[in-house]
Design a protein around this motif. Structure first.
Motif, mmCIF file in Angstrom:
data_model
loop_
_atom_site.group_PDB
_atom_site.id
_atom_site.type_symbol
_atom_site.label_atom_id
_atom_site.label_comp_id
_atom_site.label_asym_id
_atom_site.label_seq_id
_atom_site.Cartn_x
_atom_site.Cartn_y
_atom_site.Cartn_z
ATOM 1 N N MET A 1 -2.463 2.775 -8.528
ATOM 2 C CA MET A 1 -1.754 1.808 -7.714
ATOM 3 C C MET A 1 -2.066 2.058 -6.237
ATOM 4 S SD MET A 1 -0.018 -0.242 -9.648
ATOM 5 C CE MET A 1 0.050 -0.315 -11.406
ATOM 6 N N PHE A 2 -1.916 1.017 -5.469
ATOM 7 C CA PHE A 2 -2.295 1.056 -4.057
ATOM 8 C C PHE A 2 -1.081 1.043 -3.128
ATOM 9 C CE2 PHE A 2 -5.747 -0.808 -6.432
ATOM 10 C CZ PHE A 2 -6.871 -0.211 -5.896
ATOM 11 N N ASP A 3 0.075 1.403 -3.641
ATOM 12 C CA ASP A 3 1.307 1.341 -2.848
ATOM 13 C C ASP A 3 1.196 2.094 -1.519
ATOM 14 O OD1 ASP A 3 1.968 0.356 -5.373
ATOM 15 O OD2 ASP A 3 3.929 1.325 -5.416
ATOM 16 N N GLU A 4 0.784 3.340 -1.577
ATOM 17 C CA GLU A 4 0.749 4.165 -0.358
ATOM 18 C C GLU A 4 -0.290 3.656 0.632
ATOM 19 O OE1 GLU A 4 1.905 6.577 2.487
ATOM 20 O OE2 GLU A 4 2.979 6.238 0.624
ATOM 21 N N HIS A 5 -1.421 3.247 0.134
ATOM 22 C CA HIS A 5 -2.470 2.693 1.004
ATOM 23 C C HIS A 5 -1.929 1.488 1.776
ATOM 24 C CE1 HIS A 5 -6.439 1.267 2.262
ATOM 25 N NE2 HIS A 5 -6.064 0.076 1.835
ATOM 26 N N ASN B 1 2.326 -7.846 10.012
ATOM 27 C CA ASN B 1 1.591 -9.042 9.585
ATOM 28 C C ASN B 1 0.743 -8.787 8.340
ATOM 29 O OD1 ASN B 1 2.525 -10.769 11.690
ATOM 30 N ND2 ASN B 1 1.147 -9.694 13.078
ATOM 31 N N MET B 2 0.461 -7.531 8.043
ATOM 32 C CA MET B 2 -0.337 -7.195 6.863
ATOM 33 C C MET B 2 0.442 -7.387 5.564
ATOM 34 S SD MET B 2 -3.293 -6.649 7.992
ATOM 35 C CE MET B 2 -4.122 -5.981 6.568
ATOM 36 N N THR B 3 1.746 -7.637 5.665
ATOM 37 C CA THR B 3 2.510 -7.918 4.455
ATOM 38 C C THR B 3 1.990 -9.173 3.755
ATOM 39 O OG1 THR B 3 4.160 -9.110 5.761
ATOM 40 C CG2 THR B 3 4.643 -6.802 5.212
ATOM 41 N N VAL B 4 1.547 -10.144 4.525
ATOM 42 C CA VAL B 4 1.113 -11.424 3.944
ATOM 43 C C VAL B 4 -0.145 -11.266 3.086
ATOM 44 C CG1 VAL B 4 0.331 -13.766 4.458
ATOM 45 C CG2 VAL B 4 2.274 -12.792 5.708
ATOM 46 N N PRO B 5 -1.245 -10.732 3.631
ATOM 47 C CA PRO B 5 -2.423 -10.623 2.763
ATOM 48 C C PRO B 5 -2.216 -9.674 1.584
ATOM 49 C CG PRO B 5 -2.822 -9.504 4.854
ATOM 50 C CD PRO B 5 -1.542 -10.273 4.989
ATOM 51 N N TYR B 6 -1.452 -8.625 1.776
ATOM 52 C CA TYR B 6 -1.217 -7.708 0.669
ATOM 53 C C TYR B 6 -0.322 -8.341 -0.400
ATOM 54 C CZ TYR B 6 -3.976 -3.860 2.241
ATOM 55 O OH TYR B 6 -5.045 -3.078 2.570
ATOM 56 N N TYR B 7 0.624 -9.151 0.007
ATOM 57 C CA TYR B 7 1.443 -9.875 -0.970
ATOM 58 C C TYR B 7 0.583 -10.871 -1.751
ATOM 59 C CZ TYR B 7 5.330 -12.383 -3.046
ATOM 60 O OH TYR B 7 6.197 -12.951 -3.949
ATOM 61 N N TYR C 1 -0.836 -12.079 -11.321
ATOM 62 C CA TYR C 1 -0.710 -13.351 -12.028
ATOM 63 C C TYR C 1 -2.033 -13.920 -12.533
ATOM 64 C CZ TYR C 1 4.094 -13.398 -10.404
ATOM 65 O OH TYR C 1 5.403 -13.074 -10.185
ATOM 66 N N VAL C 2 -3.120 -13.653 -11.826
ATOM 67 C CA VAL C 2 -4.408 -14.223 -12.220
ATOM 68 C C VAL C 2 -5.242 -13.215 -13.016
ATOM 69 C CG1 VAL C 2 -6.560 -15.254 -11.390
ATOM 70 C CG2 VAL C 2 -4.398 -15.815 -10.261
ATOM 71 N N GLU C 3 -5.368 -11.998 -12.469
ATOM 72 C CA GLU C 3 -6.214 -10.996 -13.121
ATOM 73 C C GLU C 3 -5.479 -10.162 -14.170
ATOM 74 O OE1 GLU C 3 -8.008 -8.668 -10.025
ATOM 75 O OE2 GLU C 3 -9.483 -10.232 -9.578
ATOM 76 N N ASP C 4 -4.165 -10.206 -14.167
ATOM 77 C CA ASP C 4 -3.343 -9.392 -15.068
ATOM 78 C C ASP C 4 -3.677 -7.905 -14.923
ATOM 79 O OD1 ASP C 4 -1.355 -8.960 -16.957
ATOM 80 O OD2 ASP C 4 -2.718 -9.151 -18.650
ATOM 81 N N ASP C 5 -3.868 -7.494 -13.665
ATOM 82 C CA ASP C 5 -4.232 -6.112 -13.345
ATOM 83 C C ASP C 5 -3.569 -5.736 -12.016
ATOM 84 O OD1 ASP C 5 -5.432 -3.616 -13.255
ATOM 85 O OD2 ASP C 5 -7.416 -4.382 -12.712
ATOM 86 N N PRO C 6 -2.275 -5.412 -12.029
ATOM 87 C CA PRO C 6 -1.516 -5.190 -10.793
ATOM 88 C C PRO C 6 -2.090 -4.079 -9.908
ATOM 89 C CG PRO C 6 -0.085 -5.054 -12.726
ATOM 90 C CD PRO C 6 -1.482 -5.163 -13.222
ATOM 91 N N ILE C 7 -1.926 -4.269 -8.604
ATOM 92 C CA ILE C 7 -2.343 -3.232 -7.661
ATOM 93 C C ILE C 7 -1.149 -2.454 -7.120
ATOM 94 C CG2 ILE C 7 -4.491 -4.358 -6.992
ATOM 95 C CD1 ILE C 7 -3.063 -5.327 -4.411
ATOM 96 N N PHE C 8 0.074 -2.979 -7.318
ATOM 97 C CA PHE C 8 1.285 -2.321 -6.838
ATOM 98 C C PHE C 8 2.259 -2.127 -7.996
ATOM 99 C CE2 PHE C 8 0.657 -4.807 -2.637
ATOM 100 C CZ PHE C 8 -0.169 -3.836 -2.123
ATOM 101 N N THR C 9 3.133 -1.154 -7.830
ATOM 102 C CA THR C 9 4.240 -1.019 -8.759
ATOM 103 C C THR C 9 5.168 -2.218 -8.565
ATOM 104 O OG1 THR C 9 5.538 0.256 -7.169
ATOM 105 C CG2 THR C 9 4.156 1.515 -8.722
#
Length: 122
Positions: free
Chosen positions: A1-5, A15-21, A29-37
Motif C-alpha cells: 500500500m502507498f499510504d505513507e508515501h 492540493n495533492m489530495t485530489v490527484p491521489y484520491y 473501482y476500475v483496476e480492482d487493485d487498491p493502492i491505499f488501505t
C-alpha cells in the motif's frame, strides 16, 4: 500500500489530495487493485471535504461533495489518472526483473509410451 508515501506528499501540499484520491479511486473501482488501505482512502475523502474551500487543484472539478461524503467516486476520470497511477506504482515499487529459470530438455520424448524417441536398441 502507498499510504505513507501519499501522506508525506499531502502533508506538504493539501492540493495533492485530489490527484491521489482520483488515482486511488481508479485503482479500486476500475483496476480492482487498491493502492491505499480503506481507512486511508476514507480519511482522504474527509480531508478533501474539510479543506474544500482551500484546495485549488485543477482536477477538483471532477469531485463532488456528495460523492466524497458517500466515500466513493463513480465520476469521469481525467485522462491523466491512468498514466499517473502507472507511474506511481513503478516509481514506488519498481518491478524487479524476473529471473528466468531454464528448464532442462526432456530426456524421454515419448513420455507415456515408455520408449525414448531415439532409442535404437542400446
Amino acid at each position: 500500500m502507498f499510504d505513507e508515501h501519499a501522506r508525506q506528499l499531502i502533508d506538504a501540499n493539501i492540493n495533492m489530495t485530489v490527484p491521489y484520491y482520483l488515482m486511488a479511486s481508479y485503482a479500486y473501482y476500475v483496476e480492482d487493485d487498491p493502492i491505499f488501505t480503506d481507512g486511508f482512502y476514507d480519511g482522504l475523502a474527509k480531508q478533501i471535504l474539510d479543506n474544500w474551500d482551500t484546495i485549488t487543484h485543477w482536477h477538483k472539478e471532477h469531485l463532488s461533495k456528495d460523492a466524497l461524503e458517500a466515500g466513493s467516486f463513480l465520476g469521469e476520470y481525467p485522462s491523466i489518472v491512468q498514466g499517473a497511477l502507472k507511474s506511481l506504482r513503478a516509481s514506488v515499487n519498481p518491478c524487479k526483473p524476473q529471473k528466468q529459470v531454464k528448464k532442462p530438455a526432456p530426456t524421454d520424448t515419448m513420455g507415456a509410451f515408455g520408449t525414448a524417441l531415439f532409442d535404437w536398441g542400446k
